[in-house]
Scaffold this motif. Sequence first.
Motif, PDB file in Angstrom:
ATOM      1  N   GLU A 300       0.819  -1.216   0.000  1.00 15.99           N
ATOM      2  CA  GLU A 300       0.000   0.000   0.000  1.00 15.99           C
ATOM      3  C   GLU A 300       0.848   1.259   0.000  1.00 15.99           C
ATOM      4  N   ASP A 322      -0.940 -14.295  -1.085  1.00 11.12           N
ATOM      5  CA  ASP A 322      -1.097 -13.527   0.157  1.00 11.12           C
ATOM      6  C   ASP A 322      -1.581 -12.125  -0.196  1.00 11.12           C
ATOM      7  N   SER A 323      -1.653 -11.277   0.833  1.00 13.99           N
ATOM      8  CA  SER A 323      -2.200  -9.928   0.639  1.00 13.99           C
ATOM      9  C   SER A 323      -1.289  -9.028  -0.177  1.00 13.99           C
ATOM     10  N   SER A 324      -0.020  -9.409  -0.353  1.00 15.67           N
ATOM     11  CA  SER A 324       0.892  -8.570  -1.126  1.00 15.67           C
ATOM     12  C   SER A 324       0.757  -8.812  -2.624  1.00 15.67           C
ATOM     13  N   HIS A 354      -7.177  -1.634  -6.696  1.00 18.53           N
ATOM     14  CA  HIS A 354      -6.451  -2.801  -6.185  1.00 18.53           C
ATOM     15  C   HIS A 354      -5.028  -2.801  -6.739  1.00 18.53           C
ATOM     16  N   GLY A 356      -0.953  -4.917  -6.243  1.00 18.24           N
ATOM     17  CA  GLY A 356      -0.208  -6.020  -5.661  1.00 18.24           C
ATOM     18  C   GLY A 356       0.815  -6.578  -6.636  1.00 18.24           C
TER      19      GLY A 356
END
Length: 367
Positions: A300, A322-324, A354, A356
């Motif tokens: 982020e 994952d969230s990354s 979004h 990533g």
Amino acid sequence: MDFNVKKLASGAGQFFTRAVQYTEEKLGQAERTELDAHFENLMSRADCTKNWTEKIYRQTEVLLQPNPSARIEEFLVTNAELLGHYMEDAAREFGAGSPYGSTLIKVGECERHLGASEREFLQTASISFLNPLRNFLEGDWRTISKERRLLENLRLDLDVCKARLKKAKVAEAKAAAPDFQETRPRNYVLSASASALWTEEAEQELRVAQTEFDRQAEVTRLLLEGISSTHVNHLRCLNEFVEAQAVYYKQCHLHMQELQKELGRMPNAFAINSIHSAGPGGSAADGELSPVETDTLKIEEVQAPATGTRKAKVLYDYDAADSSELSLLADELITVYTVPGMDSDWLIGERGNHKGKVPVTYLELLS
């Protein structure tokens, strides 16, 4: 013994008369009974079917099993499965915890899956496609060829009988014409009687030969007309072969996609080796992040650069680990860019709000 000798002599005589008839036909010295146009078309279609079926069968064998000494039906372990076992054995020797060893395990497992899919495809293709083609060539076609040879022999016998009757009628006509200079009328009378008897016997032989030829022609015609059913059967087998190929290649594609995902989640061996080679006191250049630091980077907080962003088309679906990471859908367009010190196998991808990491191998960069 006497019976066998007579039978042998009779067969030899029949073979000789057929050979004479065949030779005279080739030299244009004898008439030949021609089959009707429909029958000729059936034979031509049958020959074409046999020739192309044989070629397709042979080439399919080469495609499925390039090694002619191995039979597909006895195929137990594919080359891909063997390669997978070698890779896994090598990983145990090198150390399963090392980057190279762990990668060998993943790739070896994928190769075993590919080999299993290949073996299943080979067995399915053999049963559903190769076997029916071989059954036609070794079964139906041999029967057709046998009946066609018999028909040709009966056709030669028929033409021999026609030629014999023609000669008998010529002799009878000569005997019927009186020779006024003939001084022995008794011989003339006997010759006329013998000629009439010869003609009668020739006519009887011709009727028998014609009946046998017609019967065999009908049998052969029915077999030749069955080629249409053969085409229908081979069409069904061909569809099953295509279906087996489609399933096989789809499974291979899925296995390779999964392997790419797993390799993308693993640490980059080249980057780790470069860190180790820098020594205990080594450090990355000022202002750049090492691959380890990239893993702890907060996505982020990453900002898109003023220049250097590109559009990319997603080639395959990708589920974020994952969230990354950013999940992807095939055929969608996203914006991508890189940040200093980031692993070259990854990019930062943005889609709306979004953001990533995304693997480069799943993208097609657009100009």
